[in-house]
Design a protein around this motif. Sequence first.
Motif, short mmCIF file in Angstrom:
data_model
loop_
_atom_site.label_atom_id
_atom_site.label_comp_id
_atom_site.label_asym_id
_atom_site.label_seq_id
_atom_site.Cartn_x
_atom_site.Cartn_y
_atom_site.Cartn_z
N LEU A 131 0.85 -1.18 0.00
CA LEU A 131 0.00 0.00 0.00
C LEU A 131 0.89 1.24 0.00
O LEU A 131 1.96 1.25 0.64
CB LEU A 131 -0.91 0.02 1.23
CG LEU A 131 -1.94 -1.12 1.32
CD1 LEU A 131 -2.68 -1.03 2.65
CD2 LEU A 131 -2.92 -1.08 0.16
N TRP A 190 -3.94 5.36 3.19
CA TRP A 190 -3.19 4.49 2.31
C TRP A 190 -4.04 4.11 1.11
O TRP A 190 -5.28 4.05 1.21
CB TRP A 190 -2.77 3.21 3.05
CG TRP A 190 -1.92 3.47 4.26
CD1 TRP A 190 -2.36 3.73 5.52
CD2 TRP A 190 -0.50 3.53 4.30
NE1 TRP A 190 -1.31 3.94 6.36
CE2 TRP A 190 -0.13 3.82 5.64
CE3 TRP A 190 0.52 3.36 3.36
CZ2 TRP A 190 1.18 3.94 6.04
CZ3 TRP A 190 1.83 3.48 3.77
CH2 TRP A 190 2.16 3.77 5.09
N GLU A 191 -3.39 3.92 -0.02
CA GLU A 191 -4.10 3.56 -1.23
C GLU A 191 -3.37 2.39 -1.90
O GLU A 191 -2.17 2.17 -1.70
CB GLU A 191 -4.19 4.75 -2.19
CG GLU A 191 -2.83 5.26 -2.66
CD GLU A 191 -2.96 6.44 -3.61
OE1 GLU A 191 -4.10 6.90 -3.81
OE2 GLU A 191 -1.93 6.88 -4.12
N VAL A 234 -0.89 8.06 1.19
CA VAL A 234 -1.52 9.18 0.48
C VAL A 234 -0.93 10.48 1.02
O VAL A 234 -1.04 10.78 2.22
CB VAL A 234 -3.05 9.15 0.68
CG1 VAL A 234 -3.68 10.32 -0.06
CG2 VAL A 234 -3.62 7.83 0.20
N ARG A 236 -4.30 13.55 -1.97
CA ARG A 236 -5.45 13.54 -1.07
C ARG A 236 -6.67 14.20 -1.71
O ARG A 236 -6.54 15.18 -2.45
CB ARG A 236 -5.10 14.28 0.23
CG ARG A 236 -4.16 13.51 1.14
CD ARG A 236 -3.96 14.27 2.44
NE ARG A 236 -3.16 13.49 3.37
CZ ARG A 236 -3.66 12.62 4.23
NH1 ARG A 236 -4.98 12.42 4.26
NH2 ARG A 236 -2.89 11.96 5.06
#
Length: 513
Positions: free
Chosen positions: A455, A474-475, A458, A463
């Motif tokens: 992950l 987290w992305e 961000v 954002r």
Amino acid sequence: MEKLAFALVIAARRLKPYFQAHTIVVLTDKPLRKAMNSPKAVGRMALWAIELSEFDIQYRLRTAIKGQAVADFIAEFTLGEGQLVKGKEQWNIYTDGSSNKRVGGAEVVIQTPQGDKIQCMIRLDFPTTNNEVEYEALVTGLDLAKVAGAKNIIVHCDSQVVTSQINGDYECKNDRMKRYLEEVKYRISNLEVEFIQIPREENEWADHLAKAASAEFMLVPEQAGVLPEKKGAARKLKVQASQFVLIKDVLYKRGFSRPYLRCLCKEEADYVMREVHEGICGNHSGARSHVHKLIRAGYYWPTMMKDAQVYVQSCNKCQRYGIPRVLVSDNGKQFNNSAFRDFCSELGIKNHYLSPAHPQANGQVKVTSRSLLKIIKTRLEGAKAVIPAEVGLTSYRVESYDEDKNKEAIRLQLDLVDKVRAAAEQRLARYQNLMAKHYSNKVRRRDFQVRDLVLRKVMGAARDPSQGKFGPNWEGPYRITSWQRNGTYHLETMDGQKLQHPWNTEHLRKYYQ
């Protein structure tokens, strides 16, 4: 007399605070006191006497200048009991800090006694104030300098609050600042440290890097082939490689004093050192002269200065006998003959003979010496390589200067500059390794493998401002495709689309399926 009185008045006007605070002693061989205090003084002398009457001025007779100069010289340069001749090695630390709403950055620049500069950039991923960041930089700088072996340190900081609190000029009331202050005092308890506040414009080294450390997003440069990843290191390697050339399968180094210097291996270096030092043409010279002879003969290897010092130190004949460089004698037949001159020539000893006691000849020598001295002074006055004081009072280096020998010596030193540069780089690398080891002793490493899912944190423009505080931190997930160096990885989406820049492990975390 008026000129002397006017000079005293001007000095009193320019240095009035000192004249008011101290008793002034005027050394003169002129009757200045009588002229100033005379009731017959009129005009300017009377006005000057009234102006100087507010100061405590004592007039004393000046003694012989030559005797006083010798006494002052002995008093100034004579060391007292227990006074050391050699000074302590001085280290300098420049610290600065910068912070924003989310992160902070601290920068430390350490200058060693040899003049090397070590830079350390610290990123603080927690909210801090500017004063707290300054303390973080200060604590880190003291730790790193102590690890490198520093004992005597001068800390340069542009924060008036931090410097004044440590020096005791300001009172520390905030609880967090008190803990920082205790940490600093604990670290300097066994060190000699002086804290100096400097203007921000004089702290540019640390200021620029501190702002860079507090940035929310930093890019990692790409790797370029087999050369070092840093452009400066790659360029340095190319420049060093251009100094060497292969001629008929033999490696040569392009020199300054000679067109090509043959590079030798260990066995070849031992042979030429032995032959030049104690062979048929050897004269058991010192290490520096030995190396210069090797270079003039057309040889080179990186550690030749160090190897020559070890070889000369371990030479059996050099340890048992000391051969003079110059032998001064009169014109007696036992010294002034071909057999004795040949004997001295074989050992590399120069013969200097005293002039005979002949009044006519001695007079001619004095005239010749006076003419030569006049020519030397005339040449020195037209030169720009000396300070003005050395024109009127010539120093040893000016009298002994030979332009051709000086140029040759410079070229010989340029042939050895690679060794000096390499030693400085090794010393700097040793300091950096010690500091990195100390800084990373409590770091928990997070390594990922190729094909692992992670992950990504961000940050910044990624954002969504509409989500506010409730947006995800987290992305992903993303897949690791390759790694550039320890802690830096290239990513791609699950659809196979590669991201443009590599990412540091600080902003990644493992994704579990």
